[in-house]
Design a protein around this motif. Structure first.
Motif, mmCIF file in Angstrom:
data_model
loop_
_atom_site.group_PDB
_atom_site.id
_atom_site.type_symbol
_atom_site.label_atom_id
_atom_site.label_comp_id
_atom_site.label_asym_id
_atom_site.label_seq_id
_atom_site.Cartn_x
_atom_site.Cartn_y
_atom_site.Cartn_z
ATOM 1 N N GLU A 102 -5.077 4.955 -9.921
ATOM 2 C CA GLU A 102 -5.186 5.998 -10.943
ATOM 3 C C GLU A 102 -6.480 6.772 -10.803
ATOM 4 O O GLU A 102 -6.509 8.003 -10.905
ATOM 5 C CB GLU A 102 -5.109 5.349 -12.330
ATOM 6 N N ALA A 103 -7.589 6.070 -10.506
ATOM 7 C CA ALA A 103 -8.908 6.702 -10.532
ATOM 8 C C ALA A 103 -9.138 7.641 -9.359
ATOM 9 O O ALA A 103 -9.675 8.743 -9.535
ATOM 10 C CB ALA A 103 -10.000 5.628 -10.554
ATOM 11 N N THR A 149 -4.852 -1.039 -5.904
ATOM 12 C CA THR A 149 -4.578 -1.693 -7.174
ATOM 13 C C THR A 149 -4.510 -0.643 -8.280
ATOM 14 O O THR A 149 -5.011 0.478 -8.120
ATOM 15 C CB THR A 149 -5.660 -2.726 -7.509
ATOM 16 N N GLU A 150 -3.922 -0.999 -9.394
ATOM 17 C CA GLU A 150 -3.592 -0.021 -10.434
ATOM 18 C C GLU A 150 -4.793 0.815 -10.871
ATOM 19 O O GLU A 150 -4.695 2.040 -11.002
ATOM 20 C CB GLU A 150 -2.996 -0.743 -11.639
ATOM 21 N N GLU A 151 -5.935 0.172 -11.091
ATOM 22 C CA GLU A 151 -7.109 0.900 -11.566
ATOM 23 C C GLU A 151 -7.539 1.975 -10.565
ATOM 24 O O GLU A 151 -7.791 3.122 -10.931
ATOM 25 C CB GLU A 151 -8.272 -0.060 -11.817
ATOM 26 N N TYR A 152 -7.595 1.604 -9.290
ATOM 27 C CA TYR A 152 -8.060 2.548 -8.268
ATOM 28 C C TYR A 152 -6.983 3.573 -7.919
ATOM 29 O O TYR A 152 -7.303 4.723 -7.595
ATOM 30 C CB TYR A 152 -8.506 1.799 -7.024
#
Length: 252
Positions: free
Chosen positions: A162-163, A157-160
């Motif tokens: 990137e992280a 998912t987008e948050e992970y």
């Protein structure tokens, strides 16, 4: 000299004493151990005592074999490793074995430093401000590993998505690879050994073999480092690592 004489010579260099003859509760086992490690392994390849001891202490940190880590921290000092080099080798374990195990290892080396009246804390080796961790880390990461990691975690998912790659860049490279105290050649070699000691095989060993070579390590140095680690991590992990390394070296 035969391996018994070589063992005696190397043991004195490292520990300042004599290997076991018939002392202790298990002298037979200790003779096997000491004659193999200090009479054979330590004379195979052209690694010097200092890099051999740095290899040893990172494998012991990975395995959390803390009494032996204490003995080899002292041996590292005896053969000329500086407190900074020893500390940086242990610090470099953190991204791969986690903070708790690294803290355990730090406590052991600091115990030896205190016994030797080496002032703590040891001088800082940081080179970059906190807000430059990403860019400085990325420069090191791309130098040795290119951009093979880009896009690998886009399925998250987008948050992970990137992280995860950002943490890899900032933590593994920005926080540690930008430090002084160990040059890139030794740092990359130790990272490869850490992965081997963890039992990593396949892609991670292959990737870190390439990184170690880009940092200036030769195939002979890489092979020698893994062989030196073998008595502390076992033959299966050596052979798994060599199988992966061989795929890279055969393609060179």
């Amino acid at each position: 000299m035969d391996r018994i004489e070589l063992c005696r010579e190397k043991f004195k260099e490292l520990f300042g004493g004599e290997p076991v003859k018939n002392e202790g509760t298990d002298p037979e086992f200790m003779r096997i151990l000491q004659r193999f490690i200090f009479g054979e392994i330590c004379y195979t390849g052209d690694l010097d005592n200092q890099i051999r001891e740095l290899i040893t202490i990172v494998v012991l940190a990975v395995n959390q074999t803390l009494p032996q880590l204490k003995a080899h921290t002292q041996a590292s000092l005896n053969v000329g490793c500086t407190p900074v080099e020893i500390r940086e080798a242990i610090y470099q374990c953190a991204p791969f074995i986690g903070f708790p195990k690294t803290l355990n290892a730090i406590a052991v080396i600091n115990e030896v430093f205190t016994e030797q009246k080496i002032a703590l804390p040891i001088q800082s080796q940081e080179t970059i401000p906190d807000d430059q961790r990403y860019q400085a880390g990325l420069a090191v990461q791309e130098q040795f590993y290119g951009n093979e990691w880009k896009g690998r975690y886009e399925w998250l998912t987008e948050e992970y998505a990137e992280a995860v790659p950002r943490f890899l860049t900032e933590f593994c490279f920005g926080d540690f690879a930008t430090r002084t105290g160990l040059d890139a050649k030794r740092r990359e070699l130790l990272i490869l050994v850490i992965h081997a000691a963890l039992g990593c095989a396949g892609d991670q060993i292959k990737s870190h073999t390439k990184g170690a070579m880009k940092a200036g390590n030769t195939p002979d140095t890489i092979t020698g480092a893994l062989l030196h680690a073998m008595p502390y991590m076992g033959f299966p992990r050596l052979l798994d690592a060599l199988n992966a390394v061989g795929e890279i070296l055969e393609g060179e």
